[in-house]
Design a protein around this motif. Structure first.
Motif, PDB file in Angstrom:
ATOM      1  N   SER B  49     -12.949 -47.517 -10.430  1.00  0.00           N
ATOM      2  CA  SER B  49     -13.512 -46.507  -9.347  1.00  0.00           C
ATOM      3  C   SER B  49     -12.356 -45.281  -9.504  1.00  0.00           C
ATOM      4  O   SER B  49     -11.390 -45.576  -8.862  1.00  0.00           O
ATOM      5  CB  SER B  49     -13.763 -46.994  -8.291  1.00  0.00           C
ATOM      6  OG  SER B  49     -14.520 -46.017  -7.335  1.00  0.00           O
ATOM      7  N   ASP B  50     -12.752 -44.181  -9.876  1.00  0.00           N
ATOM      8  CA  ASP B  50     -12.041 -43.044  -9.786  1.00  0.00           C
ATOM      9  C   ASP B  50     -10.380 -43.602 -10.133  1.00  0.00           C
ATOM     10  O   ASP B  50      -9.606 -43.078  -9.538  1.00  0.00           O
ATOM     11  CB  ASP B  50     -11.626 -42.450  -8.288  1.00  0.00           C
ATOM     12  CG  ASP B  50     -13.212 -42.002  -7.871  1.00  0.00           C
ATOM     13  OD1 ASP B  50     -13.936 -41.269  -9.013  1.00  0.00           O
ATOM     14  OD2 ASP B  50     -13.680 -42.027  -6.798  1.00  0.00           O
ATOM     15  N   LEU B  51     -10.412 -43.671 -11.401  1.00  0.00           N
ATOM     16  CA  LEU B  51      -8.919 -44.205 -11.862  1.00  0.00           C
ATOM     17  C   LEU B  51      -8.017 -43.010 -12.232  1.00  0.00           C
ATOM     18  O   LEU B  51      -6.758 -42.945 -12.297  1.00  0.00           O
ATOM     19  CB  LEU B  51      -9.094 -44.753 -13.246  1.00  0.00           C
ATOM     20  CG  LEU B  51      -9.530 -46.491 -12.869  1.00  0.00           C
ATOM     21  CD1 LEU B  51      -9.845 -47.393 -14.002  1.00  0.00           C
ATOM     22  CD2 LEU B  51      -9.009 -46.993 -11.807  1.00  0.00           C
ATOM     23  N   GLY B  52      -8.481 -41.607 -12.221  1.00  0.00           N
ATOM     24  CA  GLY B  52      -7.853 -40.502 -12.303  1.00  0.00           C
ATOM     25  C   GLY B  52      -6.893 -40.477 -13.414  1.00  0.00           C
ATOM     26  O   GLY B  52      -7.271 -40.886 -14.514  1.00  0.00           O
ATOM     27  N   ASP B  53      -5.547 -39.929 -13.294  1.00  0.00           N
ATOM     28  CA  ASP B  53      -4.574 -39.721 -14.293  1.00  0.00           C
ATOM     29  C   ASP B  53      -4.259 -41.132 -15.151  1.00  0.00           C
ATOM     30  O   ASP B  53      -3.600 -40.970 -16.081  1.00  0.00           O
ATOM     31  CB  ASP B  53      -3.431 -39.039 -14.022  1.00  0.00           C
ATOM     32  CG  ASP B  53      -3.822 -37.606 -13.743  1.00  0.00           C
ATOM     33  OD1 ASP B  53      -4.821 -37.218 -14.206  1.00  0.00           O
ATOM     34  OD2 ASP B  53      -2.985 -36.956 -12.952  1.00  0.00           O
ATOM     35  N   GLU B  54      -4.645 -42.267 -14.170  1.00  0.00           N
ATOM     36  CA  GLU B  54      -4.313 -43.689 -14.851  1.00  0.00           C
ATOM     37  C   GLU B  54      -4.541 -43.723 -16.118  1.00  0.00           C
ATOM     38  O   GLU B  54      -4.004 -44.422 -16.968  1.00  0.00           O
ATOM     39  CB  GLU B  54      -4.427 -44.692 -13.711  1.00  0.00           C
ATOM     40  CG  GLU B  54      -4.141 -45.944 -13.940  1.00  0.00           C
ATOM     41  CD  GLU B  54      -2.511 -46.341 -13.548  1.00  0.00           C
ATOM     42  OE1 GLU B  54      -1.632 -45.312 -13.254  1.00  0.00           O
ATOM     43  OE2 GLU B  54      -2.134 -47.342 -14.099  1.00  0.00           O
ATOM     44  N   ILE B  55      -5.487 -43.317 -16.309  1.00  0.00           N
ATOM     45  CA  ILE B  55      -6.363 -43.634 -17.734  1.00  0.00           C
ATOM     46  C   ILE B  55      -5.641 -42.901 -19.010  1.00  0.00           C
ATOM     47  O   ILE B  55      -5.379 -43.445 -19.964  1.00  0.00           O
ATOM     48  CB  ILE B  55      -8.027 -42.852 -17.833  1.00  0.00           C
ATOM     49  CG1 ILE B  55      -8.700 -43.739 -16.820  1.00  0.00           C
ATOM     50  CG2 ILE B  55      -8.554 -43.053 -19.166  1.00  0.00           C
ATOM     51  CD1 ILE B  55      -9.986 -43.387 -16.600  1.00  0.00           C
TER      52      ILE B  55
END
Ligand SMILES: Cc1cc2nc3c(=O)[nH]c(=O)nc-3n(C[C@H](O)[C@H](O)[C@H](O)COP(=O)(O)OP(=O)(O)OC[C@H]3O[C@@H](n4cnc5c(N)ncnc54)[C@H](O)[C@@H]3O)c2cc1C
Ligand SMILES: Cc1cc2nc3c(=O)[nH]c(=O)nc-3n(C[C@H](O)[C@H](O)[C@H](O)COP(=O)(O)OP(=O)(O)OC[C@H]3O[C@@H](n4cnc5c(N)ncnc54)[C@H](O)[C@@H]3O)c2cc1C
Lengths: 268, 327
Positions: B49-55
């Protein structure tokens, strides 16, 4: 509460011999016993039965001699024992093992919880439990180290996710796999053993499952994985320098060696 | 099933609390090596859920494509929703190989996916090789760590869970880019409810570089302070054998072995433990093993690089002092 405990017969790990050169496991070197983790599963089931009433049924798929493990389960508190036996089942991987066990469980019809061990000490995959749950289209919780609450409508358990512990609520029917920490299995009494000795063990073959299992999915034929070879590693490659002199001398030498390897001092 | 239709290598990237588990980067490293041999693509799938830049980290470590599922229900491990969506992706994308970290989450999820898509699954691999016909040779310990089995899968995808800390990740390269494919998750009813979460005080023995492990040769729980002092001298942490946990002297998170934690530190110091098969199953791959035991016939010496036959109460303080002098 009607509970099913699948148990696997495994060789006694303290005795089993491995032939390093031939790459073979000498299964005749050790007698068979119930997979140690399945003793915890049985104990969990018997405790639930003591609390909520109901029955415990144990099922094992294995060679004819696995009957002794089913009998041992009866001595440990199971009410009914079934052995899936026959050459059709031989050579199964976890996919085909779970397929056969799920078919037998469907044939049993009436049950609320299935309790498996976390894994076995021989095949050691931990896959059979979750795969059974998928075949039966029920939820599962793996690595259960505690049952917090159980009733006819659901169960609350503690699931270990490495350093994290999750409390998880599951409706019934469900499947759990339990760790060795969940309890200390009781030893069967002499009277229980005597009773189990006389009990009837039901034997089911592939034809008994025909309503629930496609025979081409059983055994080696149905198995998508193949064991190509087994290598028994010897511990060569380790230095094996053992010091017996004075502790001062020994610790100095070890510290020298660790320093040279960079695991002490300069490297940090 | 037509095996020819299946192409490419996919890594399932586990995340907890929005952080990707490093085993996924290791699998991308190994996956890249395999993909170069076979000239195929490496992708990753991540649910959260909303992993942002981690991806983006998945690209930095080697993924060429990332299939991303974003939904509040996927923030935590929701077994049935994870299974449902990964199985759907497999049926759509048809990867030839799917690698999953052999964490508790991975080992709980992977068999469900394998049964759902009707394919074989190899457990807890410690090596992967490319075989003659480009198929994956999956190598794994079994029989409580006593043997190594070589396994081949006849169906597709070839699925394997792979142990943490055995594969090499690529150096992190933030200039690497790839394609993010946002997938619409199909959310099914969550029947499994997480009702509490606890963490065991931050001890994660699997991450430690140095472990000083005590067994029944240590006579009392307070004597573990000697081992703590040795661990401090090496900047490590203390572990123990199963009987020590059974006696309540230390928590389960410290236990090393078949029914505890599997570890692979740079240095493992075994103190007053015999080296039972179940203990060795959890530490035999350590880089350097030192054993301290009073009994010269203790099996642990067979696995040790260096050993001292002696009383741990004499040897441990001396080794700690030696280590302090040199660091
Ligand atoms: C060296 C070696 C390596 C193998 N590697 C793999 C592999 O990577 N993938 C694979 O698919 N197969 C593998 N197999 C085959 C696998 O061991 C068998 O399928 C076995 O029947 C079940 O697997 P397991 O022992 O890993 O059980 P696990 O999945 O570890 O067992 C978990 C629980 O399921 C139940 N259970 C398991 N087997 C039975 C049974 N026969 N009867 C009743 N209950 C049972 C028990 O409750 C048990 O505690 C391997 C076999 C060998 C000899
Ligand atoms: C299914 C199953 C799973 C298991 N899982 C695990 C597991 O995960 N981890 C685990 O550790 N065990 C596990 N066990 C238990 C395992 O079989 C052994 O019983 C256990 O590892 C023994 O622990 P130990 O080495 O501390 O004790 P012991 O075997 O009693 O060894 C003590 C050692 O200390 C030495 N010693 C005594 N005094 C001194 C001294 N003053 N100085 C130096 N040396 C001294 C002795 O020579 C001896 O070698 C499991 C067992 C089973 C059946």
């Amino acid at each position: 509460m009607d509970i099913i405990v699948p148990v696997k017969q495994v060789p006694d790990m303290e005795r089993v011999k491995f032939d390093t050169e031939a790459g073979r496991i000498d299964r005749s070197s050790a007698s068979g016993e119930i997979n140690p983790f399945d003793l915890n599963a049985l104990e969990t089931a018997v405790q639930l039965k003591e609390k909520l009433g109901g029955t415990v049924t144990t099922i094992s798929m294995g060679p004819p001699q696995a009957e002794t493990s089913v009998r041992d389960s009866l001595a440990r508190g199971a009410d009914r024992g079934i052995l899936l036996v026959g050459k059709e089942f031989a050579g199964a991987d976890t996919w085909a093992t779970s397929y056969a066990l799920a078919a037998a469980i469907q044939k049993l019809g009436k049950w609320n919880i299935i309790i498996c061990g976390e894994k076995t000490v021989d095949g050691d995959t931990g896959q059979v439990g979750p795969e059974i749950a998928e075949w039966l289209d029920i939820p599962h919780v793996a690595y259960v180290s505690e049952i917090r609450d159980a009733s006819e409508s659901g169960i609350t358990v503690v699931c270990e996710m490495e350093a994290d512990h999750y409390g998880i609520e599951s409706p019934l029917p469900t499947l759990i796999t339990v760790t060795k920490d969940i309890n200390v299995p009781r030893l069967p009494s002499f009277a229980d053993k005597m009773k189990a000795r006389k009990a009837e063990i039901e034997q089911w073959g592939a034809s008994d499952l025909s309503e629930f299992a496609d025979p081409t999915n059983l055994g080696l034929k149905g198995s998508p994985t193949r064991l190509n070879k087994v290598v028994i590693p010897s511990e060569e490659g380790r230095k094996g320098e053992v010091f017996r002199g004075s502790p001062e001398d020994a610790t100095k030498k070890i510290a020298d060696a660790l320093q040279a390897l960079g695991v002490l001092g300069s490297a940090k | 099933m037509n095996n020819e239709e299946y192409k490419g290598l996919m890594v399932f990237a586990e995340q907890r609390e929005g952080k990707i588990h490093p085993v996924a980067y290791e699998l991308l490293g190994k996956g890249t090596e395999i993909a170069q041999k076979l000239n195929i693509e490496v992708s990753a799938v991540v649910l959260g859920s909303d992993l942002g830049d981690e991806i983006n980290e998945l690209f930095y470590y080697g993924a060429e494509k990332v299939y991303s599922y974003n939904h509040p229900v996927l923030a935590d491990f929701d077994l049935l929703n994870y299974k449902h969506n990964v199985a759907r992706l497999i049926n759509e994308v048809k990867p030839e190989t799917l690698l999953i970290g052999a964490t508790h989450l991975g080992r709980s999820l992977a068999p469900r996916i394998a049964a759902a898509v009707n394919t074989g699954l190899t457990a807890d691999c410690t090596a992967l090789e490319v075989g003659d016909e480009g198929n994956l040779v999956q190598i794994r310990p079994a029989f409580s760590g006593n043997i190594l089995a070589h396994i081949r899968t006849t169906t597709r995808p070839q699925m394997a869970t792979v142990r943490y800390k055995v594969m090499q990740k690529l150096p992190r390269d933030p200039s690497r880019k790839g394609e993010i494919i946002e997938k619409e998750p199909e959310i099914i009813e969550s029947v499994l409810k997480i009702v509490s979460k606890e963490s065991s005080g931050g001890v994660n023995i699997a991450e430690a570089d140095v472990i000083v492990c005590g067994g029944r040769g240590v006579k009392s729980s307070t004597d573990f302070e000697l081992l703590q002092d040795l661990a401090d001298a090496f900047g490590g942490i203390v572990g123990c054998t199963r009987p020590i946990v059974d006696d309540g002297w230390m928590g389960k998170e410290h236990q090393v072995g078949f029914s505890g934690n599997t570890v692979k530190p740079k240095l493992y110091i075994a103190v007053g433990l015999s080296g039972s098969p179940q203990h060795l199953a959890g530490m035999r791959d350590s880089d350097v093993i030192v054993a301290i035991n009073a009994d010269p016939s203790a099996p642990i010496f067979k696995l040790a690089d260096y050993g001292v036959v002696g009383d741990l109460y004499e040897v441990v303080p001396k080794l700690a002092a030696e280590a302090r002098q040199r660091s």
